[in-house]
Design a protein around this motif. Structure first.
Motif, PDB file in Angstrom:
ATOM      1  N   ILE A 111      65.483  -9.737  22.969  1.00 24.46           N
ATOM      2  CA  ILE A 111      65.577  -9.281  21.655  1.00 24.46           C
ATOM      3  C   ILE A 111      66.057 -10.493  20.689  1.00 24.46           C
ATOM      4  O   ILE A 111      65.693 -10.507  19.497  1.00 24.46           O
ATOM      5  N   ALA A 112      67.455 -10.969  20.903  1.00 26.44           N
ATOM      6  CA  ALA A 112      67.954 -11.785  20.156  1.00 26.44           C
ATOM      7  C   ALA A 112      67.279 -13.037  19.955  1.00 26.44           C
ATOM      8  O   ALA A 112      67.095 -13.500  18.703  1.00 26.44           O
ATOM      9  N   LYS A 113      66.503 -13.600  21.252  1.00 28.07           N
ATOM     10  CA  LYS A 113      65.687 -14.931  20.921  1.00 28.07           C
ATOM     11  C   LYS A 113      64.687 -14.485  19.914  1.00 28.07           C
ATOM     12  O   LYS A 113      64.261 -15.329  18.917  1.00 28.07           O
ATOM     13  N   LEU A 114      63.761 -13.312  20.019  1.00 29.16           N
ATOM     14  CA  LEU A 114      62.663 -12.919  19.141  1.00 29.16           C
ATOM     15  C   LEU A 114      63.117 -12.913  17.972  1.00 29.16           C
ATOM     16  O   LEU A 114      62.293 -13.436  16.859  1.00 29.16           O
ATOM     17  N   GLU A 115      64.437 -12.196  17.751  1.00 26.75           N
ATOM     18  CA  GLU A 115      64.831 -12.097  16.126  1.00 26.75           C
ATOM     19  C   GLU A 115      64.987 -13.361  15.671  1.00 26.75           C
ATOM     20  O   GLU A 115      64.616 -13.567  14.646  1.00 26.75           O
ATOM     21  N   LEU A 145      59.050  -1.651  18.245  1.00 26.67           N
ATOM     22  CA  LEU A 145      59.895  -1.831  19.521  1.00 26.67           C
ATOM     23  C   LEU A 145      60.555  -0.599  19.539  1.00 26.67           C
ATOM     24  O   LEU A 145      61.630  -0.299  18.806  1.00 26.67           O
ATOM     25  N   THR A 146      60.539   0.039  20.695  1.00 23.92           N
ATOM     26  CA  THR A 146      61.306   1.448  20.660  1.00 23.92           C
ATOM     27  C   THR A 146      62.254   1.110  21.847  1.00 23.92           C
ATOM     28  O   THR A 146      61.839   1.151  23.153  1.00 23.92           O
ATOM     29  N   ASP A 147      63.685   1.085  21.792  1.00 27.26           N
ATOM     30  CA  ASP A 147      64.654   1.158  22.624  1.00 27.26           C
ATOM     31  C   ASP A 147      64.514   2.185  23.692  1.00 27.26           C
ATOM     32  O   ASP A 147      64.688   3.596  23.085  1.00 27.26           O
ATOM     33  N   THR A 148      64.326   2.263  24.821  1.00 24.68           N
ATOM     34  CA  THR A 148      64.050   3.401  25.689  1.00 24.68           C
ATOM     35  C   THR A 148      64.893   3.126  27.041  1.00 24.68           C
ATOM     36  O   THR A 148      64.823   2.026  27.844  1.00 24.68           O
ATOM     37  N   ARG A 149      65.461   4.303  27.357  1.00 18.42           N
ATOM     38  CA  ARG A 149      66.378   4.269  28.614  1.00 18.42           C
ATOM     39  C   ARG A 149      65.672   5.096  29.452  1.00 18.42           C
ATOM     40  O   ARG A 149      65.518   6.311  29.455  1.00 18.42           O
ATOM     41  N   MET A 150      65.332   4.276  30.783  1.00 16.56           N
ATOM     42  CA  MET A 150      64.499   5.056  31.765  1.00 16.56           C
ATOM     43  C   MET A 150      65.491   5.467  32.949  1.00 16.56           C
ATOM     44  O   MET A 150      65.874   4.544  33.663  1.00 16.56           O
ATOM     45  N   HIS A 151      65.398   6.556  33.265  1.00 18.64           N
ATOM     46  CA  HIS A 151      66.017   7.266  34.524  1.00 18.64           C
ATOM     47  C   HIS A 151      65.123   7.446  35.642  1.00 18.64           C
ATOM     48  O   HIS A 151      64.364   8.422  35.417  1.00 18.64           O
TER      49      HIS A 151
END
Length: 255
Positions: A111-115, A145-151
């Motif tokens: 994310i930081a690189k793309l920004e 881009l949706t920040d998604t936490r997958m369990h």
């Protein structure tokens, strides 16, 4: 244990739960990860197709706040789950006005690189979008881009454990963070403990919806841990295919 709608026949108290997933028989020799779709466990909302009597995907008895298995279409009022693996991804979606659609996952480390390269930019609400040629964001035309936490979890269903995926994003991120903090506090492996999942009413200035409530239930036994470890190893080896489209279509979240 999983609590199905009141029309279901309750399992007698004290009945043992099988710690084994039903074994795969002959004829599946050439099946790989892409041959299956891991079910999502989603919370139904007012706009979920399963709750709309005019929808082809309507399910009799479905109500907002119920859990639904996106593959079997079974409904539950509450469930017992054993968390096995956690992953954080930024999911790329086409704008709804342009037909929507899942376009892949981005690792958080990128994310930081793309920004920095002006590939993505944030809107006024802090949500990430793929920027236009001039670096600006048009929410109706730019991919999000949706920040998604997958369990990845095992869910108790009657006398067996089933694999499910819980994907939490936007307003539900806080529940993922709280759950992770609770698991860290308990210590040990993630699958050393089982949790109860229910839902509750939530709202903000944009609307109301049903949100997750996840609480510690008990420690797991040896058989349950063995089943969870097998799932953990499958996910770690890349043998579990995730199809994000089925989660978004089934939930139609109001958040």
């Amino acid at each position: 244990m999983a609590k199905k709608p009141s029309t279901a026949v309750a399992k007698p108290k004290g009945t043992a739960v099988s710690t084994n997933v039903r074994p795969v028989g002959r004829g599946f020799e050439e099946a790989d990860a892409d041959s299956y779709a891991i079910p999502f466990l989603v919370v139904l909302q007012k706009l979920s197709p399963a709750c709309d009597s005019d929808s082809a995907d309507y399910i009799k008895g479905a109500k907002p706040g119920m859990f639904m298995n996106t593959v079997t279409k079974e409904l539950f009022d509450e469930v017992t789950i054993i968390p096995c693996v956690y992953q954080r991804r930024f999911n790329r979606w086409a704008p709804r006005d342009l037909g929507g659609g899942f376009k892949g996952m981005v690792m958080p480390s990128l994310i930081a690189k793309l920004e920095a390269e002006s590939v993505i930019a944030q809107n006024d609400e802090g949500r990430w979008f793929y920027a236009g040629p001039d670096g600006s964001v048009n929410e109706k035309k730019c991919d999000i881009l949706t920040d998604t936490r997958m369990h990845f979890c095992m869910m108790e269903n009657d006398d067996k454990w089933e694999q499910v995926l819980i994907a939490l994003s936007r307003t539900q991120l806080k529940h993922s963070r709280n759950w992770m903090s609770n698991m860290q506090r308990l210590g040990g492996d993630m699958f050393d403990n089982a949790f109860t999942a229910k839902t509750k009413d939530e709202e903000n200035d944009k609307g109301k919806w049903k949100g997750w409530v996840i609480s510690f239930e008990r420690g797991t036994d040896e058989g349950e841990r063995a089943t969870a470890i097998a799932f953990y190893e499958s996910v770690a080896a890349g043998k579990v295919e995730v199809k994000m489209e089925q989660e978004r279509t089934a939930a139609s979240s109001d958040d």
